[in-house]
Design an enzyme around this catalytic site. Sequence first.
Site, PDB file in Angstrom:
ATOM      1  N   ASP A  99       0.877  -1.158   0.000  1.00  0.00           N
ATOM      2  CA  ASP A  99       0.000   0.000   0.000  1.00  0.00           C
ATOM      3  C   ASP A  99       0.923   1.219   0.000  1.00  0.00           C
ATOM      4  O   ASP A  99       2.103   1.116   0.336  1.00  0.00           O
ATOM      5  CB  ASP A  99      -0.875  -0.040   1.262  1.00  0.00           C
TER       6      ASP A  99
ATOM      7  N   ASP B 269      -0.104   5.073   0.964  1.00  0.00           N
ATOM      8  CA  ASP B 269      -0.329   6.078   2.004  1.00  0.00           C
ATOM      9  C   ASP B 269      -0.506   5.411   3.364  1.00  0.00           C
ATOM     10  O   ASP B 269      -1.376   4.564   3.543  1.00  0.00           O
ATOM     11  CB  ASP B 269      -1.559   6.923   1.652  1.00  0.00           C
TER      12      ASP B 269
ATOM     13  N   THR C  87      -2.716   1.064  -4.551  1.00  0.00           N
ATOM     14  CA  THR C  87      -3.225   2.142  -3.714  1.00  0.00           C
ATOM     15  C   THR C  87      -4.619   2.608  -4.125  1.00  0.00           C
ATOM     16  O   THR C  87      -4.898   2.792  -5.314  1.00  0.00           O
ATOM     17  CB  THR C  87      -2.234   3.333  -3.718  1.00  0.00           C
TER      18      THR C  87
END
Length: 169
Positions: free
Chosen positions: A7, A9, A51
């Site tokens: 991932d 963020d 993401t």
Amino acid sequence: MKIAFLDRDGTINKDYPDKDWKDRTVPEILEGSIEGLLLLRELGYEIIIVTNQYIINEGIITITQYHDFQHNLLKLLKSNNIEILDTFYCPHTDADRCNCKKPKTGLIDIALKKYPNIDLPSSVYIGDSICDQELAFQFELKFFEINGHHFNTYYHSINEVVLTNREFL
């Protein structure tokens, strides 16, 4: 080819409340992320970022702002000798009913089509949310949790995830 799906963020770079992404162009790398990513590469993993970026379709940022931030992230990582094989993102909101917004499988499905030599049993997933964990589970990937904005008691950085779980990778 073994892959570390990550991932973005809250895992590699700092995450922010949705409204605060509007003016973000320069990523703030989480402590230990550079070292952890280098260690993943040392262990023979190619890195693919997956993401959710629903703030694009919500109108908080534009697609250009997303690409500018992503370009700056990749440039920063490259300056630290970290090559990212690819990035797959979903700009959709729940209302869009797509098949790519995590935990749906679309982002990894696309990666598997683009890179048919991915060895899923040797691959791992590192993320900071329940949707990351659920996505990893659907592909039977080993999942390692990291949480960049409120660290849990197990993992404080990608580096610690990798070091703590080195024997499993």
